[in-house]
Motif scaffolding. Structure first.
Motif, PDB file in Angstrom:
ATOM      1  N   ALA A  28       0.832  -1.200   0.000  1.00  7.60           N
ATOM      2  CA  ALA A  28       0.000   0.000   0.000  1.00  7.60           C
ATOM      3  C   ALA A  28       0.869   1.253   0.000  1.00  7.60           C
ATOM      4  CB  ALA A  28      -0.917  -0.012   1.212  1.00  7.60           C
ATOM      5  N   HIS A  29       1.962   1.221   0.747  1.00  4.59           N
ATOM      6  CA  HIS A  29       2.868   2.373   0.771  1.00  4.59           C
ATOM      7  C   HIS A  29       3.580   2.549  -0.562  1.00  4.59           C
ATOM      8  CE1 HIS A  29       6.823   4.311   1.607  1.00  4.59           C
ATOM      9  NE2 HIS A  29       6.057   5.135   2.283  1.00  4.59           N
ATOM     10  N   THR A  30       3.888   1.440  -1.225  1.00  5.42           N
ATOM     11  CA  THR A  30       4.537   1.523  -2.538  1.00  5.42           C
ATOM     12  C   THR A  30       3.632   2.217  -3.545  1.00  5.42           C
ATOM     13  OG1 THR A  30       5.768  -0.513  -2.096  1.00  5.42           O
ATOM     14  CG2 THR A  30       5.587   0.180  -4.387  1.00  5.42           C
ATOM     15  N   GLU A  31       2.333   1.945  -3.451  1.00  3.88           N
ATOM     16  CA  GLU A  31       1.371   2.567  -4.375  1.00  3.88           C
ATOM     17  C   GLU A  31       1.193   4.057  -4.083  1.00  3.88           C
ATOM     18  OE1 GLU A  31      -0.180   1.303  -6.977  1.00  3.88           O
ATOM     19  OE2 GLU A  31       0.775  -0.658  -6.750  1.00  3.88           O
ATOM     20  N   CYS A  32       1.252   4.424  -2.807  1.00  5.95           N
ATOM     21  CA  CYS A  32       1.053   5.832  -2.432  1.00  5.95           C
ATOM     22  C   CYS A  32       1.787   6.090  -1.127  1.00  5.95           C
ATOM     23  CB  CYS A  32      -0.438   6.149  -2.272  1.00  5.95           C
ATOM     24  SG  CYS A  32      -0.779   7.879  -1.890  1.00  5.95           S
ATOM     25  N   ASP A  33       2.825   6.918  -1.189  1.00  3.07           N
ATOM     26  CA  ASP A  33       3.655   7.134  -0.011  1.00  3.07           C
ATOM     27  C   ASP A  33       3.192   8.314   0.836  1.00  3.07           C
ATOM     28  OD1 ASP A  33       4.318   9.169  -1.676  1.00  3.07           O
ATOM     29  OD2 ASP A  33       6.479   8.789  -1.697  1.00  3.07           O
ATOM     30  N   SER A  34       1.885   8.562   0.830  1.00  9.93           N
ATOM     31  CA  SER A  34       1.337   9.611   1.686  1.00  9.93           C
ATOM     32  C   SER A  34      -0.078   9.239   2.098  1.00  9.93           C
ATOM     33  CB  SER A  34       1.339  10.974   0.982  1.00  9.93           C
ATOM     34  OG  SER A  34       0.458  10.956  -0.129  1.00  9.93           O
ATOM     35  N   LEU A  35      -0.504   9.782   3.228  1.00  7.29           N
ATOM     36  CA  LEU A  35      -1.902   9.660   3.641  1.00  7.29           C
ATOM     37  C   LEU A  35      -2.681  10.709   2.862  1.00  7.29           C
ATOM     38  CD1 LEU A  35      -1.899   9.244   7.544  1.00  7.29           C
ATOM     39  CD2 LEU A  35      -2.945   7.712   5.878  1.00  7.29           C
ATOM     40  N   VAL A  36      -3.441  10.287   1.877  1.00  9.96           N
ATOM     41  CA  VAL A  36      -4.120  11.238   0.997  1.00  9.96           C
ATOM     42  C   VAL A  36      -5.264  11.927   1.729  1.00  9.96           C
ATOM     43  CG1 VAL A  36      -3.479   9.953  -1.065  1.00  9.96           C
ATOM     44  CG2 VAL A  36      -5.638   9.449   0.073  1.00  9.96           C
ATOM     45  N   VAL A  37      -5.731  13.020   1.159  1.00 12.14           N
ATOM     46  CA  VAL A  37      -6.751  13.852   1.788  1.00 12.14           C
ATOM     47  C   VAL A  37      -8.002  13.048   2.131  1.00 12.14           C
ATOM     48  CG1 VAL A  37      -8.257  15.838   1.427  1.00 12.14           C
ATOM     49  CG2 VAL A  37      -5.874  15.945   0.686  1.00 12.14           C
ATOM     50  N   ASP A  38      -8.386  12.103   1.279  1.00 12.55           N
ATOM     51  CA  ASP A  38      -9.604  11.319   1.521  1.00 12.55           C
ATOM     52  C   ASP A  38      -9.543  10.520   2.810  1.00 12.55           C
ATOM     53  OD1 ASP A  38     -10.644  12.306  -0.797  1.00 12.55           O
ATOM     54  OD2 ASP A  38     -10.261  10.510  -1.997  1.00 12.55           O
TER      55      ASP A  38
ATOM     56  N   LEU B 276      -0.292  13.623   3.927  1.00 13.59           N
ATOM     57  CA  LEU B 276       0.794  13.595   4.897  1.00 13.59           C
ATOM     58  C   LEU B 276       1.848  12.586   4.449  1.00 13.59           C
ATOM     59  CD1 LEU B 276      -1.230  13.522   8.246  1.00 13.59           C
ATOM     60  CD2 LEU B 276      -0.494  15.503   6.896  1.00 13.59           C
ATOM     61  N   PRO B 277       3.110  13.002   4.361  1.00 17.68           N
ATOM     62  CA  PRO B 277       4.162  12.075   3.917  1.00 17.68           C
ATOM     63  C   PRO B 277       4.312  10.887   4.871  1.00 17.68           C
ATOM     64  CG  PRO B 277       4.924  14.361   3.875  1.00 17.68           C
ATOM     65  CD  PRO B 277       3.613  14.358   4.606  1.00 17.68           C
ATOM     66  N   MET B 278       4.547   9.698   4.285  1.00 19.57           N
ATOM     67  CA  MET B 278       4.799   8.494   5.060  1.00 19.57           C
ATOM     68  C   MET B 278       6.080   7.839   4.571  1.00 19.57           C
ATOM     69  SD  MET B 278       1.169   6.496   5.584  1.00 19.57           S
ATOM     70  CE  MET B 278       0.934   6.224   3.818  1.00 19.57           C
ATOM     71  N   ARG B 279       6.830   7.268   5.506  1.00 16.81           N
ATOM     72  CA  ARG B 279       8.037   6.513   5.141  1.00 16.81           C
ATOM     73  C   ARG B 279       8.011   5.178   5.863  1.00 16.81           C
ATOM     74  NH1 ARG B 279      13.380  10.196   5.480  1.00 16.81           N
ATOM     75  NH2 ARG B 279      14.219   8.287   4.534  1.00 16.81           N
ATOM     76  N   VAL B 280       8.363   4.126   5.146  1.00 17.90           N
ATOM     77  CA  VAL B 280       8.465   2.789   5.724  1.00 17.90           C
ATOM     78  C   VAL B 280       9.939   2.422   5.831  1.00 17.90           C
ATOM     79  CG1 VAL B 280       8.050   0.333   5.308  1.00 17.90           C
ATOM     80  CG2 VAL B 280       6.204   1.971   4.975  1.00 17.90           C
TER      81      VAL B 280
ATOM     82  N   THR C  31       6.726   5.895   9.595  1.00 17.73           N
ATOM     83  CA  THR C  31       6.795   7.258  10.119  1.00 17.73           C
ATOM     84  C   THR C  31       5.920   8.184   9.285  1.00 17.73           C
ATOM     85  OG1 THR C  31       9.038   6.943  10.968  1.00 17.73           O
ATOM     86  CG2 THR C  31       8.310   9.205  10.655  1.00 17.73           C
ATOM     87  N   VAL C  32       5.033   8.881   9.952  1.00 14.77           N
ATOM     88  CA  VAL C  32       4.144   9.859   9.317  1.00 14.77           C
ATOM     89  C   VAL C  32       4.569  11.250   9.777  1.00 14.77           C
ATOM     90  CG1 VAL C  32       1.762  10.643   9.020  1.00 14.77           C
ATOM     91  CG2 VAL C  32       2.242   8.207   9.344  1.00 14.77           C
TER      92      VAL C  32
END
Length: 207
Positions: free
Chosen positions: A108-118, A131-135, A161-162
């Motif tokens: 899921a992180h590979t597809e989108c590396d941020s918590l999107v607005v939705d 919000l940026p996310m890093r695994v 990490t968010v």
């Protein structure tokens, strides 16, 4: 803000994990003694263990809010952001299923590396960007040391990490703009050592 990030992560993972998977935020010590979960009813647990201020790009001063005419209507403190580090573990019927769950988080992180607005919840709903996310990274350092602090056997886990802002809630109203300036002069007391000169009182008004 911390609780808002939790529920935002929960909303994101609900769309990425298999139906029946529970998402929790408990200390892993509370899960260490549970019996193996039934197949298809695993737990993905995100333990928030470290919070560090993000100093990159931090504003140097307060933020001024302006109306359509460009006039300052309020002032608030500059937003600050923080790195929130989670230890992500999976608790399922077998090690293979736990790896499937953790692999789903990585995918899921590979597809989108941020918590999107939705997926943003609570006070974070006002944001117009994710919000940026890093695994695999945390400013806290090696998570291996965390297992020793928890006092439970080490198991397969992810560092997630968010980076999220703590939005100011207090607005300070500035002083009202100047609408008129009045200047006045008065008679100067007479001095015997100076030639006599008559002064008249005048008033200057600017609008």
């Amino acid at each position: 803000m911390l609780a808002d990030v939790d529920v935002s992560l929960q909303a994101w993972l609900a769309t990425q994990l298999a139906p029946g998977t529970e998402v929790g935020f408990d200390n892993p010590t509370l899960l260490a003694g549970i019996a193996p979960r039934p197949r298809g009813a695993g737990i993905v647990n995100l333990f928030l263990h470290h919070v560090a201020e993000n100093l990159d790009g931090m504003s140097a001063g307060p933020v001024r809010v302006r109306d359509a005419a460009g006039r300052i209507t309020a002032v608030h403190a500059a937003p600050r952001s923080y790195h929130l580090s989670y230890l992500v573990t999976a608790w399922a019927s077998s090690a293979a299923e736990e790896h499937e769950l953790l692999g789903a988080v990585i995918g899921a992180h590979t597809e989108c590396d941020s918590l999107v607005v939705d997926h943003l919840r609570g006070s974070l709903r006002v944001l117009d960007t994710g919000l940026p996310m890093r695994v695999g990274w945390t400013p806290a350092g090696r998570s291996v040391e965390l297992w020793g602090a928890l006092g439970i056997p080490m198991r397969t886990a992810l560092d997630l990490t968010v980076t999220a802002p703590a939005l100011p809630t207090r607005l300070h109203t500035p002083a009202a703009p100047v609408e008129a300036v009045t200047l006045a002069t008065g008679a100067v007391p007479a001095r015997p050592d100076l030639p006599h000169k008559r002064w008249e009182r005048t008033t200057i008004t600017e609008h």
